[in-house]
Design a protein around this motif. Structure first.
Motif, short mmCIF file in Angstrom:
data_model
loop_
_atom_site.label_atom_id
_atom_site.label_comp_id
_atom_site.label_asym_id
_atom_site.label_seq_id
_atom_site.Cartn_x
_atom_site.Cartn_y
_atom_site.Cartn_z
N ASN A 38 0.83 -1.19 0.00
CA ASN A 38 0.00 0.00 0.00
C ASN A 38 0.87 1.25 0.00
O ASN A 38 1.55 1.55 0.99
CB ASN A 38 -0.93 0.02 1.22
N LYS A 39 0.89 1.96 -1.11
CA LYS A 39 1.68 3.17 -1.24
C LYS A 39 0.81 4.28 -1.82
O LYS A 39 -0.05 4.03 -2.66
CB LYS A 39 2.90 2.95 -2.14
N VAL A 40 1.05 5.49 -1.38
CA VAL A 40 0.34 6.64 -1.90
C VAL A 40 1.01 7.07 -3.20
O VAL A 40 2.20 7.40 -3.23
CB VAL A 40 0.34 7.81 -0.90
N VAL A 41 0.25 7.05 -4.29
CA VAL A 41 0.79 7.40 -5.60
C VAL A 41 0.09 8.66 -6.08
O VAL A 41 -1.14 8.71 -6.18
CB VAL A 41 0.58 6.26 -6.63
N SER A 42 0.85 9.70 -6.38
CA SER A 42 0.28 10.96 -6.87
C SER A 42 -0.06 10.81 -8.34
O SER A 42 0.73 10.32 -9.15
CB SER A 42 1.27 12.11 -6.68
N MET A 43 -1.29 11.24 -8.71
CA MET A 43 -1.73 11.16 -10.09
C MET A 43 -1.38 12.42 -10.87
O MET A 43 -1.59 12.50 -12.07
CB MET A 43 -3.25 10.96 -10.13
N SER A 44 -0.81 13.42 -10.21
CA SER A 44 -0.46 14.66 -10.88
C SER A 44 0.83 14.48 -11.69
O SER A 44 1.78 13.86 -11.23
CB SER A 44 -0.26 15.79 -9.86
N LYS A 45 0.84 15.02 -12.91
CA LYS A 45 2.01 14.93 -13.75
C LYS A 45 2.98 16.09 -13.51
O LYS A 45 4.12 16.05 -13.96
CB LYS A 45 1.59 14.93 -15.23
#
Length: 276
Positions: A38-45
């Protein structure tokens, strides 16, 4: 037997066991270990430039102040990277564009008389509000305005933009605005985007009159998709000169319109562009 089994298990397993003993009965509850995946992945480019990026922007702006005789603040509307890139390439020999956080560019110019990099530059700094940028150039005001007018382009609208005209489609066969019939393969896409359509012997038909958009309303993603399908462009890329700094004097060229945004744009909100 349950108790002995609980005591006999290894320590790692015992940490995952919880016991309670109501009415002289022993119950063992097994809990799953925490997942390491479980890791927090940023969807912002767009990634923040950080302190180094901001310091680099300030340094490049101040170098340009020394290099070019004129500094313009310009306002942009419906910015398109392709159109801006074409303009930049034609003006590379005589000019340099800067787009980024308004607050950082204000720091580079100076926010007051004590911090101004040059005398009266703080007056130009006050004009950096909303969708604005800096242009350092050796061209005159008339030459810059001519270049801006030559690179105005129409493009497809994006969600959130206000519609500049009402588009209505009558009941019956659906036609493109150039008079050609809509291909039957587009019927599912039209229906998914809210149009009451059907196929009648390979012809796409509207069951009832349909208003695609109304003037002054904000466009939704479905409306923008339909406008693109019908090849209707409503967004106009424009650059307008706001003010000019030359030889210690500031000239106000134009005032922002009613549709301008006076709020400051963050570093990540201006398309991730720091300097060009």
């Amino acid at each position: 037997q349950r108790l002995s089994g609980y005591r006999a298990c290894n320590p790692e397993r015992r940490r995952r066991l919880h016991t309670f003993q109501p009415q002289n009965r022993l119950f063992v509850i097994f809990t799953m270990p925490k997942s390491k995946r479980n890791k927090v992945v940023s969807m912002s480019k767009v990634k923040s430039k950080g302190k180094e990026g901001k310091a680099s922007l300030i340094e490049h702006i101040r170098e340009s102040i020394e290099q070019y005789p004129r500094v313009f603040v310009f306002r942009f509307k419906n910015l398109r990277n392709v159109a801006l890139k074409k303009l930049r390439e034609e003006m590379t020999a005589s000019s340099r564009f800067f787009l980024g956080s308004n607050k950082v560019m204000q720091v580079a110019l100076g926010r007051d008389e004590t911090t101004a990099f040059r005398k009266n530059l703080e007056s130009l700094s006050d004009r950096l509000k909303g969708f604005t940028g800096l242009l350092f150039t050796s061209l005159s005001k008339d030459e810059v305005e001519e270049m801006f007018s030559l690179h105005e382009e129409m493009d497809f609208a994006r969600p959130g933009q206000k519609c500049n005209e009402t588009v209505q489609l009558p009941e019956g066969p659906v036609m493109m605005f150039d008079g050609t019939p809509v291909a039957h393969t587009l019927e599912p896409k039209l229906r998914q985007n809210g149009m009451p359509t059907k196929l009648n012997h390979g012809v796409v038909e509207l069951i009832a009159p349909f208003t695609l958009c109304k003037e002054g309303e904000e466009l939704s993603p479905k409306q923008c998709s339909l406008l693109r399908t019908f090849n209707t462009k409503m967004a106009k890329f424009t650059l307008t000169l706001d003010s000019c700094f030359e030889a210690g004097n500031v000239e106000i060229i134009s005032e922002p319109g009613d549709d301008s945004d006076d709020e400051d744009l963050g570093e990540d909100e201006q398309f991730g562009v720091t300097f060009l």
